[in-house]
Scaffold this motif. Structure first.
Motif, PDB file in Angstrom:
ATOM      1  N   ALA A  56     -31.659 -39.992 -43.722  1.00 58.11           N
ATOM      2  CA  ALA A  56     -31.761 -38.546 -43.552  1.00 58.11           C
ATOM      3  C   ALA A  56     -30.423 -37.835 -43.595  1.00 58.11           C
ATOM      4  O   ALA A  56     -30.379 -36.607 -43.683  1.00 58.11           O
ATOM      5  CB  ALA A  56     -32.460 -38.224 -42.227  1.00 58.11           C
ATOM      6  N   THR A  57     -29.323 -38.566 -43.515  1.00 54.34           N
ATOM      7  CA  THR A  57     -28.010 -37.929 -43.443  1.00 54.34           C
ATOM      8  C   THR A  57     -26.992 -38.685 -44.283  1.00 54.34           C
ATOM      9  O   THR A  57     -27.132 -39.888 -44.511  1.00 54.34           O
ATOM     10  CB  THR A  57     -27.523 -37.877 -41.984  1.00 54.34           C
ATOM     11  OG1 THR A  57     -26.206 -37.297 -41.928  1.00 54.34           O
ATOM     12  CG2 THR A  57     -27.463 -39.260 -41.367  1.00 54.34           C
ATOM     13  N   SER A  94     -25.689 -42.593 -40.071  1.00 57.09           N
ATOM     14  CA  SER A  94     -26.552 -43.449 -40.882  1.00 57.09           C
ATOM     15  C   SER A  94     -26.308 -44.925 -40.590  1.00 57.09           C
ATOM     16  O   SER A  94     -27.263 -45.717 -40.462  1.00 57.09           O
ATOM     17  CB  SER A  94     -26.345 -43.161 -42.369  1.00 57.09           C
ATOM     18  OG  SER A  94     -25.016 -43.444 -42.766  1.00 57.09           O
ATOM     19  N   ASN A 142     -31.471 -29.778 -40.272  1.00 54.74           N
ATOM     20  CA  ASN A 142     -30.750 -30.280 -41.440  1.00 54.74           C
ATOM     21  C   ASN A 142     -30.576 -31.792 -41.303  1.00 54.74           C
ATOM     22  O   ASN A 142     -31.114 -32.414 -40.397  1.00 54.74           O
ATOM     23  CB  ASN A 142     -29.395 -29.579 -41.557  1.00 54.74           C
ATOM     24  CG  ASN A 142     -28.478 -29.927 -40.401  1.00 54.74           C
ATOM     25  OD1 ASN A 142     -28.912 -30.363 -39.345  1.00 54.74           O
ATOM     26  ND2 ASN A 142     -27.201 -29.747 -40.602  1.00 54.74           N
ATOM     27  N   GLY A 143     -29.819 -32.402 -42.202  1.00 50.71           N
ATOM     28  CA  GLY A 143     -29.718 -33.852 -42.229  1.00 50.71           C
ATOM     29  C   GLY A 143     -29.248 -34.468 -40.931  1.00 50.71           C
ATOM     30  O   GLY A 143     -29.828 -35.444 -40.450  1.00 50.71           O
TER      31      GLY A 143
END
Length: 259
Positions: free
Chosen positions: A121-122, A128, A87-88
């Motif tokens: 991505a998150t 981030s 996932n993220g």
């Protein structure tokens, strides 16, 4: 006579209820169906995300174990699996590990690209912003000031988790490009700030002393020291067997040193 009136009134009520039923029962049925579809959709999405988190955690843990065993090829494969299946949060963390491996191979452009991908991505601001800050530090000696400012200014806002680190990096970038007055003002704020980490405060004091004394030759050492200072650690990750959501996230890799 009273019975007749009551019977007529009862029949009228019955007809009215039938009309209401014909009007509203289809609407009620549609509402129930839509609610059921929404509940099932949310359950499916939540299950999908939990499954991705578990797969990402397992692959990421295998990558870290491979690094501990000095197996970089196995680590790269595991981190790539975490990028593709996680996932993220785990995707972001795996990308940061790939960036660190790129730095070990002296592939700075690849490392910058991977840090940028990690930041996208998150939605976790710590993960981030950490990735974005690392990318900016890698570009500190080569990128034009406009690019550094576009990267660092959003991270330097007071509501961002690494704002002190970003403000410090932004001040040094401006100092490197001849904007000593702007840099000094920002460094004084960091020196006097209440929530500024000690390492950043000390480096700000050193930079201010350098500006005041005109010792420009000392700037590269200050920049190198700032690059080596890691950002605050993120919350520790739960074991892979317990991972179920992106809320759990391990600490990001240490801030990159000068290559």
């Amino acid at each position: 006579m009273v019975d007749v009136f009551e019977q007529v009134e009862e029949e009228l009520r019955s007809d009215r209820y039938k009309r209401l039923a014909r009007t509203w029962l289809p609407v009620a049925a549609v509402v129930v169906i839509v609610a059921l579809i929404g509940a099932l959709g949310w359950w499916g999405w939540d299950s999908y995300q939990s499954n991705r988190a578990a797969k990402g955690a397992e692959a990421y843990d295998r990558g870290l174990e491979a690094l501990r065993e000095s197996k970089p090829a196995d680590a790269r494969a595991a981190f790539q699996e975490a990028v593709e299946q996680g996932n993220g949060a785990y995707k972001a963390l795996a990308l940061q590990q790939q960036a660190a491996q790129a730095l070990d191979a002296n592939k700075v452009p690849d490392a910058v690209r991977l840090f940028d991908e990690s930041a996208k991505a998150t939605r976790d601001p710590i993960l981030s912003d950490t990735a974005s800050l690392k990318a900016a530090w890698l570009l500190m000696d080569t990128a034009p000031l406009a690019e550094l400012e576009s990267r660092l200014t959003p991270l330097a806002e007071d509501d961002r988790p690494l704002h002190a680190f970003a403000q410090h990096a932004l001040a040094l970038a401006r100092l490197q490009h001849g904007k000593a007055a702007e840099a000094r003002s920002a460094l004084v704020v960091l020196q006097l700030g209440q929530d500024v980490p000690d390492a950043i405060r000390q480096q700000a004091q050193a930079a201010i002393a350098m500006i005041d004394s005109g010792t420009v030759a000392a700037l590269p050492k200050i920049v190198d020291a700032a690059k080596a200072a890691p950002p605050p650690a993120a919350p520790q990750v739960a074991p892979a067997s317990q991972a179920a959501s992106p809320a759990s996230a391990p600490a990001p890799a240490a801030a990159p040193t000068q290559q």
